[in-house]
Design a protein around this motif. Sequence first.
Motif, PDB file in Angstrom:
ATOM      1  N   GLY A  56      27.740  98.673  -5.229  1.00  0.00           N
ATOM      2  CA  GLY A  56      28.643  99.132  -4.185  1.00  0.00           C
ATOM      3  C   GLY A  56      29.561 100.230  -4.698  1.00  0.00           C
ATOM      4  O   GLY A  56      29.364 100.780  -5.787  1.00  0.00           O
ATOM      5  N   PHE A  57      30.614 100.520  -3.911  1.00  0.00           N
ATOM      6  CA  PHE A  57      31.441 101.686  -4.191  1.00  0.00           C
ATOM      7  C   PHE A  57      32.907 101.344  -4.430  1.00  0.00           C
ATOM      8  O   PHE A  57      33.751 102.242  -4.480  1.00  0.00           O
ATOM      9  CB  PHE A  57      31.325 102.676  -3.030  1.00  0.00           C
ATOM     10  CG  PHE A  57      29.905 103.149  -2.797  1.00  0.00           C
ATOM     11  CD1 PHE A  57      29.403 104.248  -3.477  1.00  0.00           C
ATOM     12  CD2 PHE A  57      29.076 102.469  -1.917  1.00  0.00           C
ATOM     13  CE1 PHE A  57      28.099 104.679  -3.278  1.00  0.00           C
ATOM     14  CE2 PHE A  57      27.766 102.891  -1.714  1.00  0.00           C
ATOM     15  CZ  PHE A  57      27.272 104.002  -2.398  1.00  0.00           C
ATOM     16  N   ALA A  58      33.204 100.087  -4.622  1.00  0.00           N
ATOM     17  CA  ALA A  58      34.606  99.674  -4.772  1.00  0.00           C
ATOM     18  C   ALA A  58      35.221 100.194  -6.063  1.00  0.00           C
ATOM     19  O   ALA A  58      36.409 100.527  -6.107  1.00  0.00           O
ATOM     20  CB  ALA A  58      34.713  98.143  -4.712  1.00  0.00           C
ATOM     21  N   ASP A  59      34.414 100.275  -7.119  1.00  0.00           N
ATOM     22  CA  ASP A  59      34.906 100.745  -8.421  1.00  0.00           C
ATOM     23  C   ASP A  59      34.123 101.988  -8.804  1.00  0.00           C
ATOM     24  O   ASP A  59      33.057 101.914  -9.419  1.00  0.00           O
ATOM     25  CB  ASP A  59      34.730  99.644  -9.471  1.00  0.00           C
ATOM     26  CG  ASP A  59      35.408  99.976 -10.803  1.00  0.00           C
ATOM     27  OD1 ASP A  59      35.629 101.170 -11.072  1.00  0.00           O
ATOM     28  OD2 ASP A  59      35.692  99.033 -11.556  1.00  0.00           O
ATOM     29  N   ALA A  60      34.646 103.147  -8.430  1.00  0.00           N
ATOM     30  CA  ALA A  60      33.928 104.405  -8.644  1.00  0.00           C
ATOM     31  C   ALA A  60      33.692 104.679 -10.123  1.00  0.00           C
ATOM     32  O   ALA A  60      32.604 105.120 -10.516  1.00  0.00           O
ATOM     33  CB  ALA A  60      34.702 105.559  -8.014  1.00  0.00           C
ATOM     34  N   ALA A  61      34.692 104.412 -10.950  1.00  0.00           N
ATOM     35  CA  ALA A  61      34.558 104.699 -12.381  1.00  0.00           C
ATOM     36  C   ALA A  61      33.446 103.857 -13.000  1.00  0.00           C
ATOM     37  O   ALA A  61      32.648 104.355 -13.808  1.00  0.00           O
ATOM     38  CB  ALA A  61      35.881 104.446 -13.099  1.00  0.00           C
ATOM     39  N   LYS A 109      30.004 105.197 -11.832  1.00  0.00           N
ATOM     40  CA  LYS A 109      29.646 106.427 -12.549  1.00  0.00           C
ATOM     41  C   LYS A 109      29.123 106.112 -13.943  1.00  0.00           C
ATOM     42  O   LYS A 109      28.076 106.619 -14.361  1.00  0.00           O
ATOM     43  CB  LYS A 109      30.868 107.346 -12.670  1.00  0.00           C
ATOM     44  CG  LYS A 109      31.350 107.960 -11.387  1.00  0.00           C
ATOM     45  CD  LYS A 109      32.622 108.772 -11.666  1.00  0.00           C
ATOM     46  CE  LYS A 109      33.240 109.321 -10.411  1.00  0.00           C
ATOM     47  NZ  LYS A 109      34.492 110.057 -10.688  1.00  0.00           N
ATOM     48  N   SER A 110      29.868 105.290 -14.675  1.00  0.00           N
ATOM     49  CA  SER A 110      29.493 104.956 -16.046  1.00  0.00           C
ATOM     50  C   SER A 110      28.153 104.235 -16.090  1.00  0.00           C
ATOM     51  O   SER A 110      27.287 104.544 -16.917  1.00  0.00           O
ATOM     52  CB  SER A 110      30.588 104.091 -16.679  1.00  0.00           C
ATOM     53  OG  SER A 110      30.251 103.716 -17.987  1.00  0.00           O
ATOM     54  N   ALA A 111      27.973 103.277 -15.186  1.00  0.00           N
ATOM     55  CA  ALA A 111      26.716 102.532 -15.155  1.00  0.00           C
ATOM     56  C   ALA A 111      25.558 103.436 -14.760  1.00  0.00           C
ATOM     57  O   ALA A 111      24.452 103.319 -15.304  1.00  0.00           O
ATOM     58  CB  ALA A 111      26.834 101.360 -14.175  1.00  0.00           C
ATOM     59  N   GLY A 112      25.787 104.351 -13.827  1.00  0.00           N
ATOM     60  CA  GLY A 112      24.729 105.265 -13.411  1.00  0.00           C
ATOM     61  C   GLY A 112      24.268 106.160 -14.549  1.00  0.00           C
ATOM     62  O   GLY A 112      23.059 106.327 -14.763  1.00  0.00           O
ATOM     63  N   SER A 157      29.091 108.361  -6.786  1.00  0.00           N
ATOM     64  CA  SER A 157      30.018 107.236  -6.625  1.00  0.00           C
ATOM     65  C   SER A 157      30.677 107.190  -5.254  1.00  0.00           C
ATOM     66  O   SER A 157      31.490 106.291  -4.995  1.00  0.00           O
ATOM     67  CB  SER A 157      31.114 107.310  -7.701  1.00  0.00           C
ATOM     68  OG  SER A 157      31.986 108.408  -7.454  1.00  0.00           O
ATOM     69  N   GLU A 158      30.331 108.150  -4.359  1.00  0.00           N
ATOM     70  CA  GLU A 158      30.925 108.189  -3.033  1.00  0.00           C
ATOM     71  C   GLU A 158      29.897 107.757  -1.988  1.00  0.00           C
ATOM     72  O   GLU A 158      28.835 108.354  -1.866  1.00  0.00           O
ATOM     73  CB  GLU A 158      31.434 109.600  -2.717  1.00  0.00           C
ATOM     74  CG  GLU A 158      32.568 110.044  -3.627  1.00  0.00           C
ATOM     75  CD  GLU A 158      33.030 111.460  -3.329  1.00  0.00           C
ATOM     76  OE1 GLU A 158      32.604 112.031  -2.300  1.00  0.00           O
ATOM     77  OE2 GLU A 158      33.813 112.001  -4.125  1.00  0.00           O
ATOM     78  N   GLU A 159      30.232 106.751  -1.234  1.00  0.00           N
ATOM     79  CA  GLU A 159      29.310 106.226  -0.224  1.00  0.00           C
ATOM     80  C   GLU A 159      28.938 107.304   0.787  1.00  0.00           C
ATOM     81  O   GLU A 159      29.786 108.056   1.266  1.00  0.00           O
ATOM     82  CB  GLU A 159      29.946 105.039   0.494  1.00  0.00           C
ATOM     83  CG  GLU A 159      29.001 104.306   1.432  1.00  0.00           C
ATOM     84  CD  GLU A 159      29.595 103.023   1.965  1.00  0.00           C
ATOM     85  OE1 GLU A 159      28.841 102.267   2.618  1.00  0.00           O
ATOM     86  OE2 GLU A 159      30.797 102.768   1.725  1.00  0.00           O
ATOM     87  N   GLY A 160      27.646 107.380   1.093  1.00  0.00           N
ATOM     88  CA  GLY A 160      27.175 108.313   2.097  1.00  0.00           C
ATOM     89  C   GLY A 160      26.819 109.695   1.590  1.00  0.00           C
ATOM     90  O   GLY A 160      26.200 110.475   2.318  1.00  0.00           O
ATOM     91  N   ARG A 161      27.155 110.015   0.349  1.00  0.00           N
ATOM     92  CA  ARG A 161      26.854 111.353  -0.172  1.00  0.00           C
ATOM     93  C   ARG A 161      25.441 111.364  -0.769  1.00  0.00           C
ATOM     94  O   ARG A 161      25.036 110.435  -1.466  1.00  0.00           O
ATOM     95  CB  ARG A 161      27.851 111.795  -1.223  1.00  0.00           C
ATOM     96  CG  ARG A 161      29.263 111.989  -0.670  1.00  0.00           C
ATOM     97  CD  ARG A 161      30.022 113.018  -1.459  1.00  0.00           C
ATOM     98  NE  ARG A 161      29.481 114.355  -1.261  1.00  0.00           N
ATOM     99  CZ  ARG A 161      29.975 115.230  -0.386  1.00  0.00           C
ATOM    100  NH1 ARG A 161      30.982 114.891   0.397  1.00  0.00           N
ATOM    101  NH2 ARG A 161      29.447 116.425  -0.280  1.00  0.00           N
TER     102      ARG A 161
END
Length: 267
Positions: free
Chosen positions: A26-31, A34-37, A96-100
Amino acid sequence: MIDGAFARWLADRAGQALLELRAEMGFADAAALKSAGDKVSHDLIRSELARWRPGDAVLSEEDEGSRLVDTAGGVSRRTADRVWIIDPLDGTREFSEEGRADWAVHVALWARNAPTPHGLVAGAVGLPAQHRVLGTDYPPAYPPMTVEAATTGDRTLRLAASRSRPPAFLTALAEDVGAQLVPMGSAGAKIAAVVTGDVDAYIHAGGQYEWDSAAPIAVATATGLHASRIDGSALRYNEADPRLPDLLVCRKDLASRLLAALQRHSG
């Protein structure tokens, strides 16, 4: 598997893994996302390269050794005949941004005996959230002129521009040539938009590295587009310093016009 098909397969595999990770976290924790991706995609690509192309060197954004010194995985990229240049996740902010959907996976191969100055002989740009991969094995057709431009002579240009850090001169250049700026995310997504004809050109200056552009430049030039530094000189890859701070990608019929405008505005 030939190199172009392998690059496409690898970009697609990494892209699918990133989509699954996005859905899981999900997108609750953007940081954290990103790191996991970055890690998931990097680990997958490096593992498959080690399995299927063990004699090749690698230059990766996520591999500190390959970025800062001349060796990667025990193979010197400066003396190797073949070097994979990868960006496991281009556009972490957009990822990390939903929908992008304007983020990408880059896989490119540089070869010492390549017939072109940039040395890129294969490449693929995965656009996972757009459900497509653009690759040199089946390069897209040269982007057609829009129906409106073809029938009316309207040459209003659409220039892809960074969402967060466009070159300071780009607004003035766009006004000079009568262009519209189209903000987008990752470099790969912007060059892919030129390849598909969604925009006419992408101009960047002010800081990038080889992995930011190698795969999309491989695809763009295989498609028949113009690609160069903003002064018109050749793009070169697998250099000792991997910084490659500026570029122009556009339709060939627009190159002289945009290079002239760049001379007026980028100095």
